[in-house]
Each structure stands twice: as structure tokens, then as C-alpha cells.
Design a protein around this motif. Structure first.
Motif, short mmCIF file in Angstrom:
data_model
loop_
_atom_site.label_atom_id
_atom_site.label_comp_id
_atom_site.label_asym_id
_atom_site.label_seq_id
_atom_site.Cartn_x
_atom_site.Cartn_y
_atom_site.Cartn_z
N SER A 23 0.84 -1.19 0.00
CA SER A 23 0.00 0.00 0.00
C SER A 23 0.88 1.25 0.00
CB SER A 23 -0.89 -0.01 1.24
OG SER A 23 -1.68 1.15 1.29
N TRP A 24 0.75 2.06 -1.03
CA TRP A 24 1.58 3.27 -1.15
C TRP A 24 0.91 4.46 -0.48
CZ3 TRP A 24 6.06 4.19 -4.37
CH2 TRP A 24 6.62 3.00 -4.88
N GLY A 25 1.71 5.47 -0.16
CA GLY A 25 1.20 6.74 0.36
C GLY A 25 1.86 7.18 1.65
N LEU A 26 2.32 6.26 2.46
CA LEU A 26 2.88 6.61 3.77
C LEU A 26 4.08 7.55 3.64
CD1 LEU A 26 2.77 6.18 6.85
CD2 LEU A 26 4.31 4.23 6.53
N PHE A 27 4.93 7.31 2.66
CA PHE A 27 6.12 8.14 2.49
C PHE A 27 5.91 9.26 1.47
CE2 PHE A 27 7.80 4.21 4.28
CZ PHE A 27 8.56 4.71 5.32
N ASP A 28 4.75 9.30 0.85
CA ASP A 28 4.37 10.36 -0.08
C ASP A 28 5.33 10.48 -1.26
OD1 ASP A 28 2.50 12.26 -0.86
OD2 ASP A 28 3.50 13.90 0.18
N HIS A 29 5.86 9.35 -1.75
CA HIS A 29 6.79 9.37 -2.88
C HIS A 29 6.12 9.80 -4.17
CE1 HIS A 29 10.04 6.45 -1.15
NE2 HIS A 29 9.80 7.46 -0.36
N ARG A 30 4.96 9.28 -4.41
CA ARG A 30 4.27 9.55 -5.68
C ARG A 30 3.48 10.86 -5.65
NH1 ARG A 30 1.52 3.75 -7.00
NH2 ARG A 30 3.42 2.60 -7.47
N GLN A 31 3.21 11.34 -4.50
CA GLN A 31 2.38 12.53 -4.31
C GLN A 31 1.06 12.41 -5.07
OE1 GLN A 31 4.48 16.23 -4.48
NE2 GLN A 31 6.00 15.53 -3.05
N ASP A 32 0.48 11.21 -4.95
CA ASP A 32 -0.81 10.90 -5.54
C ASP A 32 -1.91 11.38 -4.61
OD1 ASP A 32 -3.03 8.48 -5.40
OD2 ASP A 32 -2.46 9.01 -7.45
N LYS A 33 -2.88 12.13 -5.13
CA LYS A 33 -3.92 12.71 -4.29
C LYS A 33 -4.75 11.66 -3.57
CE LYS A 33 -4.40 17.05 -6.76
NZ LYS A 33 -5.29 17.94 -7.50
N ALA A 34 -5.09 10.57 -4.23
CA ALA A 34 -5.91 9.53 -3.60
C ALA A 34 -5.14 8.83 -2.49
CB ALA A 34 -6.39 8.53 -4.64
N ALA A 35 -3.88 8.49 -2.77
CA ALA A 35 -3.04 7.83 -1.76
C ALA A 35 -2.80 8.77 -0.58
CB ALA A 35 -1.72 7.38 -2.37
N ARG A 36 -2.58 10.02 -0.88
CA ARG A 36 -2.33 11.02 0.17
C ARG A 36 -3.58 11.16 1.05
NH1 ARG A 36 -0.13 16.29 -2.19
NH2 ARG A 36 1.85 15.17 -2.14
N ALA A 37 -4.74 11.21 0.44
CA ALA A 37 -5.99 11.36 1.20
C ALA A 37 -6.23 10.14 2.09
CB ALA A 37 -7.17 11.56 0.25
N ALA A 38 -5.90 8.96 1.58
CA ALA A 38 -6.13 7.73 2.35
C ALA A 38 -5.23 7.65 3.58
CB ALA A 38 -5.90 6.51 1.46
N ILE A 39 -4.02 8.17 3.49
CA ILE A 39 -3.06 8.05 4.59
C ILE A 39 -3.06 9.28 5.50
CG2 ILE A 39 -1.00 8.99 3.45
CD1 ILE A 39 -1.12 5.79 5.58
N THR A 40 -3.71 10.36 5.10
CA THR A 40 -3.70 11.60 5.87
C THR A 40 -4.08 11.41 7.34
OG1 THR A 40 -3.96 13.04 3.97
CG2 THR A 40 -4.73 13.91 6.06
N PRO A 41 -5.13 10.65 7.68
CA PRO A 41 -5.47 10.49 9.10
C PRO A 41 -4.33 9.87 9.91
CG PRO A 41 -7.28 9.73 7.74
CD PRO A 41 -6.13 10.00 6.82
N VAL A 42 -3.60 8.93 9.32
CA VAL A 42 -2.49 8.30 10.03
C VAL A 42 -1.36 9.29 10.23
CG1 VAL A 42 -0.73 6.48 9.90
CG2 VAL A 42 -3.08 6.00 9.19
N ILE A 43 -1.03 10.03 9.18
CA ILE A 43 0.05 11.02 9.26
C ILE A 43 -0.31 12.10 10.28
CG2 ILE A 43 1.34 12.79 7.98
CD1 ILE A 43 2.06 9.85 7.28
N GLU A 44 -1.55 12.56 10.27
CA GLU A 44 -1.97 13.57 11.24
C GLU A 44 -1.88 13.05 12.67
OE1 GLU A 44 -5.85 14.79 9.87
OE2 GLU A 44 -4.99 16.21 8.41
N THR A 45 -2.28 11.80 12.89
CA THR A 45 -2.19 11.19 14.21
C THR A 45 -0.74 11.10 14.66
OG1 THR A 45 -4.22 9.93 13.92
CG2 THR A 45 -2.65 9.10 15.56
N LEU A 46 0.13 10.62 13.77
CA LEU A 46 1.55 10.50 14.11
C LEU A 46 2.15 11.87 14.42
CD1 LEU A 46 2.71 7.86 11.49
CD2 LEU A 46 2.58 7.55 13.97
N ASP A 47 1.80 12.87 13.61
CA ASP A 47 2.35 14.21 13.82
C ASP A 47 1.86 14.80 15.14
OD1 ASP A 47 4.08 16.26 12.88
OD2 ASP A 47 2.32 17.44 12.34
N GLU A 48 0.59 14.61 15.44
CA GLU A 48 0.03 15.13 16.69
C GLU A 48 0.70 14.48 17.90
OE1 GLU A 48 -4.17 14.92 19.09
OE2 GLU A 48 -4.27 15.20 16.92
N ILE A 49 0.81 13.16 17.87
CA ILE A 49 1.46 12.46 18.98
C ILE A 49 2.92 12.88 19.08
CG2 ILE A 49 2.18 10.21 19.89
CD1 ILE A 49 -0.32 9.02 18.51
#
Length: 117
Positions: free
Chosen positions: A36-62
């Protein structure tokens, strides 16, 4: 005595949040290592970015909360968060894919046992 108790509670909470961060990151890394791509944002794909955004936001907040706690406790910054965030973003076309990068992260985390600076 009250200050010592407060600092002890803060340190205990910091440890809990760091464990939560590691668990969240490991779950995301395992999913990425599975293809599953998107965690490292290599492709900068909008759909992949949107799918992983909640995880990235949680990690950043913590991560930011832990850094604040560490600062109050006179500790070094939370390097796991900083290192992970630094590994995100565009890469050269010759760079390894996100699944391989995630697998390398998992191996590093497992080898260290506790990777938190």
C-alpha cells in the motif's frame, strides 16, 4: 514533592504516547510493506495522500506532544518522529519504492527494540 509527582506523571504519559506512536507507525509500515503506497508520499498521488492523511496527522500530533513533554522534562527530542517525517516526500526515480522503504524501517525498529532517541 508535588512537582516531582507531576513530573513523574508527565514522564509516564510520555512513555505511553511514545509506545502509541510506535504501534501506530509499525501498523502503517506493515501495511505499506504489504504494497500500500502513500505513507512516504513518494508519488504525491492525491488519492493515496488522502487515504493516509489520518495516520500522518495522528503521528504528527502524537510526535509533537511527545516533543513538548520531552522538552519539559529536559530530554532530547523524539527522534523517531523526526526521522520518520524527514523520510517522507519526493524522491529520485532511482530510489527504492515505499514498500521496500517501509520494510527497511520495520527491520530497523525491530533490531533496535526501542527507537526513540
Amino acid at each position: 514533592m508535588a512537582k516531582a509527582d507531576r513530573l513523574e506523571r508527565l514522564d509516564t504519559r510520555r512513555e505511553e504516547l511514545e509506545a502509541e506512536y510506535r504501534e501506530t507507525l509499525i501498523a502503517a509500515l506493515e501495511k505499506t510493506a504489504g504494497g500500500s503506497w502513500g505513507l512516504f508520499d513518494h508519488r504525491q498521488d492525491k488519492a493515496a495522500r488522502a487515504a493516509i492523511t489520518p495516520v500522518i496527522e495522528t503521528l504528527d500530533e502524537i510526535g509533537q506532544t511527545v516533543d513538548s513533554m520531552r522538552e519539559q522534562l529536559g530530554m532530547a527530542p523524539f527522534t523517531l518522529h523526526r526521522d520518520f517525517m524527514a523520510d517522507r516526500g519526493p524522491v529520485k526515480s532511482s530510489a527504492v519504492g515505499e514498500p521496500k522503504q517501509a520494510q527497511a524501517w520495520l527491520e530497523k525498529l525491530k533490531a533496535s527494540g526501542k527507537y526513540d532517541g
